[in-house]
Design an enzyme around this catalytic site. Structure first.
Site, PDB file in Angstrom:
ATOM      1  NE  ARG A 122      -3.531  -2.305   2.897  1.00  0.00           N
ATOM      2  CZ  ARG A 122      -3.201  -3.435   3.535  1.00  0.00           C
ATOM      3  NH1 ARG A 122      -1.988  -3.606   4.050  1.00  0.00           N
ATOM      4  NH2 ARG A 122      -4.208  -4.206   3.630  1.00  0.00           N
ATOM      5  NE  ARG A 146      -3.191  -3.923  -0.887  1.00  0.00           N
ATOM      6  CZ  ARG A 146      -2.492  -4.684   0.042  1.00  0.00           C
ATOM      7  NH1 ARG A 146      -1.344  -4.954  -0.219  1.00  0.00           N
ATOM      8  NH2 ARG A 146      -3.533  -5.168   0.907  1.00  0.00           N
ATOM      9  CG  HIS A 202      -6.510  -8.718   2.376  1.00  0.00           C
ATOM     10  ND1 HIS A 202      -6.605  -9.310   0.969  1.00  0.00           N
ATOM     11  CD2 HIS A 202      -6.174  -7.381   2.313  1.00  0.00           C
ATOM     12  CE1 HIS A 202      -6.658  -8.497   0.212  1.00  0.00           C
ATOM     13  NE2 HIS A 202      -6.085  -7.207   0.863  1.00  0.00           N
ATOM     14  CE1 TYR A 243      -7.577  -7.448  -5.767  1.00  0.00           C
ATOM     15  CE2 TYR A 243      -7.257  -8.215  -3.684  1.00  0.00           C
ATOM     16  CZ  TYR A 243      -7.451  -7.236  -4.302  1.00  0.00           C
ATOM     17  OH  TYR A 243      -7.120  -6.017  -3.882  1.00  0.00           O
TER      18      TYR A 243
END
Length: 284
Positions: free
Chosen positions: A142, A241, A264, A273
């Site tokens: 991030r 990402r 996560h 995803y």
């Protein structure tokens, strides 16, 4: 800065809010006070409504466009939390916040194809641009994690990168490829003379200060603009990402491993995803 803003910031820190929220939410609340030219005890619901209408017409200094719905929502959320804090601590008698704003629908998560990622790398003009792609795509970091990355968080010998201050205070370890290690080493050798005892961030500039999130964002946008076949308006830094997550699943990495790679907290966050990957396969 109003003293209540300072105390509000301490409250957010104590409650474990993200660094981004701790840094920005007090600023957003202070902006309301500055705009209204009133102290917190005299703010009314009309002040907040007028400020909301002002935000809807304000032009962003960075994009030269009106503020996005999500940014306005973040500002109003900060103001709401601020007045809830004031009411809870009995700094004000009654909470003036009365707005009911729907949370903006999240935009579709756009991902680059693996070929498009190769094209982005080919359009890098300097080592910093390559490093931004390595960290945001190759390592799936991030933006905040890139900013906070410390030189001691990278073990060049073992080819490992450590995230010690991830979202929700989660820590994780990311394996590095040979080519990423080589480029990180080269960048570190070039910039080492500007690193001081006070500034140990991995990404720094020639003024010996840490590179900002805005610099990382604009660096990515410069690469994107050179890539003629991609619409640079539709992609954001976070698309990198999203892309690495999708590509890892395409290359048959387990969803549990992708979750750990991204940092996560819950598997359900990573499962989005699998849906993106499924939709891509249907379109092929």
């Amino acid at each position: 800065m109003d003293e209540t803003i300072f105390n509000f910031r301490k409250e957010l820190q104590g409650l474990g809010y993200s660094k981004n929220a701790v840094d920005n939410y007090p600023k957003y609340a202070q902006n309301l006070l500055n705009y209204s030219k009133e102290n917190p005890q005299k703010i009314t619901d009309n002040h907040i409504k007028n400020y909301y209408h002002y935000l809807q017409t304000k032009i962003s200094k960075r994009s030269k466009k009106p503020l996005s719905e999500s940014h306005i929502y973040s500002q109003l959320l900060a103001i709401k939390l601020y007045f809830e804090y004031l009411e809870r601590t009995r700094t004000i008698k009654q909470n003036p916040y009365n707005l009911r704003i729907k949370q903006p629908t999240k935009k579709e998560r756009l991902v680059f194809t693996q070929e498009e990622i190769k094209t982005l790398y080919q359009n890098c003009n300097n080592l910093l641009e390559t490093i931004v792609l390595h960290l945001c795509y190759g390592c799936g970091l991030r933006r905040t994690e890139v900013i906070l990355l410390d030189i001691k968080d990278i073990n060049f010998e073992q080819k490992l990168l450590f995230i010690r201050k991830g979202k929700g205070k989660k820590r994780r370890v990311i394996p590095l490829t040979e080519s990423i290690v080589k480029d990180l080493k080269n960048y570190n050798n070039q910039i080492e003379i500007y690193r001081t005892d006070k500034v140990q961030n991995f990404l720094i500039n020639t003024q010996s200060t840490a590179i900002t999130g805005n610099t990382i964002y604009t660096t990515f946008k410069r690469i994107l603009k050179r890539t003629n076949n991609l619409d640079h308006q539709n992609y954001c830094l976070h698309s990198l990402r999203h892309s690495i997550a999708t590509h890892l699943l395409e290359n048959e990495m387990s969803i549990e491993m992708v979750r750990d790679f991204l940092g996560h907290s819950q598997l359900v966050t990573t499962q989005i995803y699998t849906r993106i990957n499924f939709l891509k396969m249907k379109l092929q």
